[in-house]
Design a protein around this motif. Structure first.
Motif, mmCIF file in Angstrom:
data_model
loop_
_atom_site.group_PDB
_atom_site.id
_atom_site.type_symbol
_atom_site.label_atom_id
_atom_site.label_comp_id
_atom_site.label_asym_id
_atom_site.label_seq_id
_atom_site.Cartn_x
_atom_site.Cartn_y
_atom_site.Cartn_z
ATOM 1 N N GLY A 210 0.806 -1.211 0.000
ATOM 2 C CA GLY A 210 0.000 0.000 0.000
ATOM 3 C C GLY A 210 0.842 1.265 0.000
ATOM 4 O O GLY A 210 0.450 2.285 -0.581
ATOM 5 N N TYR A 211 2.013 1.217 0.634
ATOM 6 C CA TYR A 211 2.875 2.401 0.678
ATOM 7 C C TYR A 211 3.388 2.749 -0.720
ATOM 8 O O TYR A 211 3.384 3.914 -1.128
ATOM 9 N N ARG A 212 3.807 1.737 -1.474
ATOM 10 C CA ARG A 212 4.308 1.997 -2.823
ATOM 11 C C ARG A 212 3.204 2.558 -3.719
ATOM 12 O O ARG A 212 3.431 3.474 -4.517
ATOM 13 N N GLU A 213 1.976 2.029 -3.581
ATOM 14 C CA GLU A 213 0.864 2.537 -4.377
ATOM 15 C C GLU A 213 0.557 3.991 -4.028
ATOM 16 O O GLU A 213 0.225 4.794 -4.908
ATOM 17 N N ALA A 214 0.663 4.339 -2.737
ATOM 18 C CA ALA A 214 0.411 5.716 -2.336
ATOM 19 C C ALA A 214 1.483 6.652 -2.887
ATOM 20 O O ALA A 214 1.182 7.774 -3.320
ATOM 21 N N VAL A 215 2.738 6.197 -2.903
ATOM 22 C CA VAL A 215 3.827 7.022 -3.447
ATOM 23 C C VAL A 215 3.634 7.217 -4.950
ATOM 24 O O VAL A 215 3.849 8.307 -5.494
ATOM 25 N N GLU A 216 3.211 6.154 -5.658
ATOM 26 C CA GLU A 216 2.975 6.268 -7.098
ATOM 27 C C GLU A 216 1.841 7.262 -7.373
ATOM 28 O O GLU A 216 1.908 8.048 -8.332
ATOM 29 N N ALA A 217 0.784 7.223 -6.552
ATOM 30 C CA ALA A 217 -0.318 8.178 -6.718
ATOM 31 C C ALA A 217 0.149 9.602 -6.448
ATOM 32 O O ALA A 217 -0.278 10.555 -7.122
#
Length: 359
Positions: A210-217
C-alpha cells in the motif's frame, strides 16, 4: 532473466552445469538527491586522494586496508585463484529435513537453471531426489568475494537456492525478551485464541504494498499538477490500559470487518438486552466469546456415542422400550392373520398343478 553466476552443482561425483538467476526483484521506488534551490541533481564523484583528480570506473580496483593504514591491492585474478573448491562450484555437503534450517538464517533466494542440454538429465535427477526424500540440500558456494552457505529446495519444477547466513552471523536473542516477570491469565490466552480464530487465514497473493501505491499516486498527482492526496484523519481513541479490553475490542473490530455480529451487547438471565458492555464486563464478554466459539466447534464435530444420561432421559428411554411390547402383540396377531391369508392364496397354486400334467 539474466544469469549472475555460472558454475556447477557438485553432487557426489555428479557435476551439473548451472546458471544462477535472481529469484526476486525489488519494486520499491527510489529517489534522487537534488538541490532544493534549483532542482539540480546531486552527484557523487570519485577522486584519487594522491593525485586529487576524478577517476573512471575502469581505474578503480579493490584493496584491503591493514591495521596500520597500508593498502594491500587485491585483483579479481587473485580471488579467482583462491584454493577453495567452491570458487565455481555449489558443493552439496549434506541433506537434512527442512525444519532443521532456522528461518533466521534465510537470505537472498536464487533459481538454479540447467546450463545446456547435457545438464538436463542430472538436473532432473537431483530435483526428483529432493522431492522424494522431502529434504533440502545444504551446500557451500562462493559469490561476490566470499564463501557462503546455501540451501537447495524444489519450487515447482525448478531447483531454488536460498543463501544462508553462517551460524556465527546470527546474534543471540539474549537481553531482547522482556526483563519483567509477567504472568498471562488463561482468560487472556482464551481471548487471544478467539482473536486468532476470528482473523482466520489469508491468501498471501492478495496482499499488496500500500505504501508503494500511495507514493505512485503522489508522483502521478504532482506530475499532472493536481492536488496531492492527503492522509486520512486519525480516528479518535483513548489509551487502552486493560489488556482484556484491547483483546475484546480487537475481536469486535475483526468481526465488523468480516461483516459478522459484533457481540457488543450482553443479555441478562431473562434473555432481555442489557445494553452495551462496559470495561467492567470485558472479562465476561471475553469468556462468552470463547464459549461461543467452542460451541460452534463442537457443533461442527461429529457427536460421540456414550456418556452418562440424565434421569429424565432414562425415563423416556424406558417408556419407549416398554411401548413396543403392546405393539409386538398386535404385530404377532397381524403376522398370524397375514400367514393365513398367505396360505389361502397359495392353495389355488396347488390346484393349478393338474393343468401342467394335462399339458
Amino acid at each position: 532473466m539474466r544469469s549472475i553466476w555460472n558454475g556447477a552443482i557438485s553432487f557426489g561425483l555428479v557435476s551439473i552445469p548451472i546458471k544462477l538467476v535472481n529469484a526476486t526483484e525489488s519494486h520499491s521506488i527510489s529517489f534522487r538527491q537534488i538541490h532544493l534551490e534549483d532542482g539540480g541533481r546531486i552527484r557523487y564523484r570519485k577522486f584519487c586522494e594522491l593525485e586529487d583528480h576524478e577517476v573512471t570506473q575502469d581505474e578503480i580496483g579493490k584493496g584491503y586496508e591493514d591495521a596500520d593504514g597500508t593498502i594491500i591491492p587485491i585483483t579479481d585474478e587473485d580471488l579467482a585463484q583462491l584454493p577453495i573448491p567452491t570458487a565455481r562450484t555449489i558443493e552439496i555437503v549434506a541433506f537434512v529435513p527442512a525444519d532443521r534450517i532456522d528461518p533466521l538464517q534465510m537470505d537472498t533466494p536464487y533459481y538454479l537453471s540447467a546450463n545446456g542440454v547435457p545438464a538436463a538429465k542430472p538436473y532432473t535427477l537431483l530435483r526428483e531426489a529432493l522431492k522424494r526424500s522431502q529434504k533440502v540440500a545444504v551446500a557451500k558456494f562462493a559469490l561476490r568475494g566470499r564463501e557462503r552457505l546455501g540451501m537447495l529446495r524444489v519450487v515447482e519444477d525448478v531447483i531454488a537456492m536460498h543463501g544462508l547466513l553462517w551460524p556465527d552471523e546470527i546474534r543471540p536473542p539474549e537481553s531482547v525478551a522482556p526483563d519483567a516477570s509477567v504472568t498471562v491469565r488463561d482468560k487472556e490466552l482464551d481471548l487471544a485464541d478467539a482473536l486468532m480464530d476470528t482473523l482466520g487465514e489469508v491468501d498471501l497473493n492478495e496482499l499488496h504494498d500500500g505504501y508503494r501505491e500511495a507514493v505512485e499516486a503522489l508522483i502521478e498527482a504532482k506530475a499532472s499538477g493536481e492536488k496531492a492526496p492527503s492522509a486520512p484523519a486519525d480516528e479518535p481513541g483513548g489509551k487502552v490500559l486493560d489488556l482484556m479490553a484491547a483483546l475484546e475490542k480487537s475481536v469486535r473490530a475483526a468481526k465488523e470487518s468480516r461483516g459478522e455480529g459484533t457481540g457488543s451487547e450482553t443479555r441478562d438471565r431473562t434473555g432481555g438486552k442489557k445494553g452495551k458492555a462496559t470495561g467492567k464486563d470485558t472479562g465476561k464478554e471475553a469468556q462468552a466469546e470463547v464459549t461461543r466459539l467452542r460451541r460452534k466447534t463442537a457443533r461442527a464435530a461429529p457427536k460421540e456415542v456414550g456418556g452418562k444420561k440424565s434421569t429424565s432421559t432414562a425415563k423416556k428411554t424406558t417408556a419407549k422400550k416398554a411401548a413396543p411390547k403392546k405393539t409386538t402383540a398386535k404385530k404377532t396377531t397381524a403376522k398370524a392373520t397375514s400367514a393365513k391369508k398367505t396360505t389361502a392364496k397359495k392353495t389355488p397354486a396347488k390346484k393349478a398343478t393338474p393343468r401342467k400334467r394335462s399339458a
